[in-house]
Design a protein around this motif. Structure first.
Motif, PDB file in Angstrom:
ATOM      1  N   LYS A  77       0.658  -1.246   0.015  1.00  0.00           N
ATOM      2  CA  LYS A  77      -0.032  -0.107   0.004  1.00  0.00           C
ATOM      3  C   LYS A  77       0.870   1.381  -0.170  1.00  0.00           C
ATOM      4  CE  LYS A  77      -3.553   2.541   2.619  1.00  0.00           C
ATOM      5  NZ  LYS A  77      -4.476   2.326   3.746  1.00  0.00           N
ATOM      6  N   GLU A  80       2.141   1.883  -3.416  1.00  0.00           N
ATOM      7  CA  GLU A  80       1.314   2.373  -4.236  1.00  0.00           C
ATOM      8  C   GLU A  80       0.969   3.738  -4.109  1.00  0.00           C
ATOM      9  OE1 GLU A  80      -2.338   0.068  -3.534  1.00  0.00           O
ATOM     10  OE2 GLU A  80      -1.367  -1.800  -4.628  1.00  0.00           O
ATOM     11  N   ASP A  83       4.124   5.953  -5.476  1.00  0.00           N
ATOM     12  CA  ASP A  83       3.657   6.031  -6.654  1.00  0.00           C
ATOM     13  C   ASP A  83       2.539   6.916  -7.225  1.00  0.00           C
ATOM     14  OD1 ASP A  83       5.049   5.094  -9.220  1.00  0.00           O
ATOM     15  OD2 ASP A  83       3.390   4.053  -9.716  1.00  0.00           O
ATOM     16  N   GLU A  84       1.515   6.697  -6.826  1.00  0.00           N
ATOM     17  CA  GLU A  84       0.320   7.891  -6.991  1.00  0.00           C
ATOM     18  C   GLU A  84       0.892   9.321  -6.928  1.00  0.00           C
ATOM     19  OE1 GLU A  84      -2.970   7.039  -4.539  1.00  0.00           O
ATOM     20  OE2 GLU A  84      -2.987   5.157  -5.440  1.00  0.00           O
ATOM     21  N   ASP A 115       6.098  -2.880  -9.802  1.00  0.00           N
ATOM     22  CA  ASP A 115       4.821  -2.118 -10.197  1.00  0.00           C
ATOM     23  C   ASP A 115       4.804  -1.057 -10.213  1.00  0.00           C
ATOM     24  OD1 ASP A 115       3.626  -4.841 -10.530  1.00  0.00           O
ATOM     25  OD2 ASP A 115       3.038  -4.898  -8.224  1.00  0.00           O
TER      26      ASP A 115
END
Length: 131
Positions: A77, A80, A83-84, A115
């Motif tokens: 998480k 992610e 990266d956002e 990812d």
């Protein structure tokens, strides 16, 4: 926002979130009995901080010697979320620090990094100083 420092224990990592410098770190081992309770408040504060950024640089150090599968979900998480943030124009560098003798931890960092679309991951082999 007030910086966060949570000292490591036998089961929980040290958390260092310096919101003024945009330098963040998890260090040690992570297998808390209640992962959501342990990680919830610091991750919520980090998420709120990152939502307000549209420029600048972030460094996030992962210096973990062990983590369980529930902690892995938290790490995923975080990747992610970082990266956002990078997709929104912030320069994000993730430093995955691992003992060069620990192939498993190196592979975990590489897998998490696969990812990433915009954030950069740097693999950092260093001899562990964590007991």
């Amino acid at each position: 926002m007030e910086n966060i420092f949570i000292k490591r224990t036998e089961r929980t990592p040290q958390i260092e979130f310096d919101f003024t410098k945009n330098v963040f770190a998890l260090r040690g081992e992570s297998y808390p009995e209640d992962v959501p309770t342990f990680f919830g408040p610091p991750i919520s504060a980090l998420q709120k901080h990152l939502e307000n950024l549209s420029s600048g640089n972030i460094e996030f150090y992962f210096e973990l010697v062990y983590f369980n599968s529930t902690s892995a979900k938290v790490i995923m998480k975080l990747f992610e979320l970082l990266d956002e943030t990078a997709q929104n124009g912030v320069s994000v560098t993730i430093l995955w620090c691992f003992d060069p003798d620990d192939d498993n931890m190196q592979e975990m960092g590489e897998e998490f990094g696969e990812d990433l679309q915009v954030a950069q991951i740097k693999m950092c082999p260093v001899k562990s100083t964590t007991p």
